[in-house]
Design a protein around this motif. Structure first.
Motif: not given
Length: 524
Positions: A41-60
């Motif tokens: 859904p978003v660009p960036g490939g393997s350099l990902d990083g997303s989330g919120t304080a409520e739902g939790g952050y995640s990066m591979r």
């Protein structure tokens, strides 16, 4: 009137984004003539990083950065404005962020008794030194497709040096001896400070926020078209005047296929495969799904391209053994400072000043890193985030009776607390641990023969270039942001006939001082 040349880029990893940037900045192409296709859904490939304080952050994961080695990376980011302050570049922002504090890990390894290991010595005996020197000086032709274990004795893999070098760069004993040798040369300057990680530089936030998003914003401002949630499922390749030419792309969006015609002067850049292909995310209560390449399209185009065309490489050398190329990672979101305070007290490092903390005797070969906070641009000040990974995710834990690959976030936190002798209810009362499984994360390290990696622009390719961790560049090393950006620069400059010089690889391994420092360290 001459028709406008178009460029079609398949995949939106950092190499693809860099390629589009070089086309505009150095090649004079119009931004609206460039289209980037991305399955996610978003660009960036393997350099990902997303989330919120409520739902939790995640990066591979993240990639190690240095200012001593990453020549093409910093040359690029010296021309890209920061998102937080457009008056400065990303390069200037990063240098300023690292200037006040130099990394100096005081707890690089922790043993089974929760004691900090003395890593002032590398732990070599004379046979280790001789074998390591021999591997370093042996030509790649002689190393061939051999694994590291063909050149180093079992005792070597119990040294402090191996534990630190392995977990810093994610090597396994069965990985390519050639790649290991390249790392020893490329990062020889880091050899003498591997126990402190002083050469490592950090971005202000995670690398998606700090490196990917500024590039995407710059490209968008130039009119580059991003087609996310879109997969290129096939390419039409013809032979014209003895050259292979891409003449069409089959594109799938919302389960509907369409064909994009590629004119004779247009360019196509393919991100051939991805280290994070078929990755999956779990939760506090559920382990990540175990996927294979059958569950995604990550390798399909490259495999089809190679059929009957050996000059395009050999994907099977890299994707045939998930057992040897996978490991899990995890991202933990906290709503109180208890864990960070305890770790800072134990390690002697404030968050962001240390680096990887590896639990040397862990069955999982577990490591964590507490970055400077906030680690996400949208992270509230009362929230803290840290990341970790394990190189042996298929082994039974020391405190949890199952492999990490089968663990939920709750299980991973239990194992971590066991190694630290922390009370889980105390330090992780507010924790949200999101695990991730990556079946091909170190597939580019697998032993390879000459030709398994194609050239960035294969012989007889008229309008197709390859940008990924699976192409061949002499002297440089994969699993780095630098490799992806250097490949992109090579491909674009060759395709567009750009005469501007590409920054050469810094040969620190030819410096007498660097060699002397490495020799001294080897005898400590």
């Amino acid at each position: 009137m001459t028709p406008q040349r178009h460029a079609y880029i398949i995949g939106s990893g950092i190499g693809s984004l860099a390629a589009a940037t070089f086309m505009i900045r150095d090649g004079g192409m119009a931004g609206d003539a460039i289209t980037i296709f991305e399955t996610q859904p978003v660009p960036g490939g393997s350099l990902d990083g997303s989330g919120t304080a409520e739902g939790g952050y995640s990066m591979r994961g993240g990639r190690m950065l240095t200012t001593d080695n990453y020549e093409c990376t910093w040359e690029l980011y010296k021309t890209i404005p920061s998102l937080t302050d457009p008056a400065v570049t990303v390069y200037e922002e990063t240098v300023a962020f690292n200037t006040p504090v130099t990394a100096h890990s005081q707890a690089r390894l922790i043993d089974r008794n929760r004691a900090i290991v003395d890593v002032t010595t590398m732990g070599f005996d004379m046979s280790d030194r001789v074998e390591l020197l021999k591997l370093t000086e042996t030509s790649e032709e002689k190393l061939g497709d051999s694994p590291i274990t063909d050149w180093l004795s079992p005792q070597f893999f119990e040294t402090n040096f191996w534990f630190m070098w392995q977990t810093t760069f994610a090597f396994q004993p069965w990985h390519s001896a050639i790649e290991f040798r390249r790392y020893l040369h490329r990062f020889m300057k880091e050899f003498s400070r591997i126990e402190t990680l002083e050469g490592v530089k950090r971005t202000v936030y995670n690398q998606n926020d700090s490196l990917v998003k500024p590039l995407v914003a710059w490209l968008t401002s130039k009119g580059v078209q991003f087609r996310c949630n879109t997969t290129v499922t096939d390419m039409t390749v013809e032979t014209r005047d003895g050259q292979l030419t891409v003449s069409g792309l089959t594109v799938r969006t919302d389960n509907k296929d369409s064909v994009v015609a590629v004119d004779k002067d247009d360019l196509v850049i393919l991100q051939n495969a991805s280290m994070t292909d078929a990755s999956s995310i779990g939760s506090m209560t559920v382990a990540p799904e175990k996927r294979t390449k059958a569950d995604s399209m990550g390798w399909v185009l490259w495999e089809r391209l190679c059929e009957g065309r050996p000059e395009f490489g050999n994907p099977a050398a890299f994707n045939s053994s998930i057992a040897e190329s996978n490991w899990p990672s995890f991202t933990v979101t906290l709503h109180d400072a208890v864990f960070f305070n305890r770790m800072e007290s134990l390690s002697g490092n404030k968050a962001g000043t240390g680096g990887l903390v590896t639990f040397r005797d862990s069955n999982w070969r577990l490591s964590i890193v507490l970055a400077h906070q906030p680690h996400f641009a949208n992270q509230p000040t009362d929230v803290q985030v840290f990341w970790g990974y394990a190189l042996h995710g298929d082994r039974i834990g020391d405190f949890v009776a199952k492999p990490m690959a089968d663990c939920s976030g709750e299980d991973i936190l239990q194992e971590l607390c066991g190694h630290l002798n922390f009370d889980k209810a105390d330090v992780f009362a507010s924790a949200n641990c999101i695990p991730c499984r990556m079946p091909y994360i170190t597939s580019m390290f697998m032993p390879r023969a000459p030709g398994d990696r194609p050239q960035p622009i294969p012989v007889n390719s008229r309008n197709l270039g390859l940008v990924s961790q699976f192409v061949e560049i002499p002297e440089d090393v994969v699993f780095t942001v630098e490799f992806s950006i250097r490949v992109a620069q090579i491909v674009v400059y060759q395709m567009l006939g750009i005469e501007k010089k590409i920054p050469p690889v810094s040969r620190h391994d030819t410096s007498l001082k660097v060699k002397f420092d490495a020799l001294v360290k080897a005898f400590q």
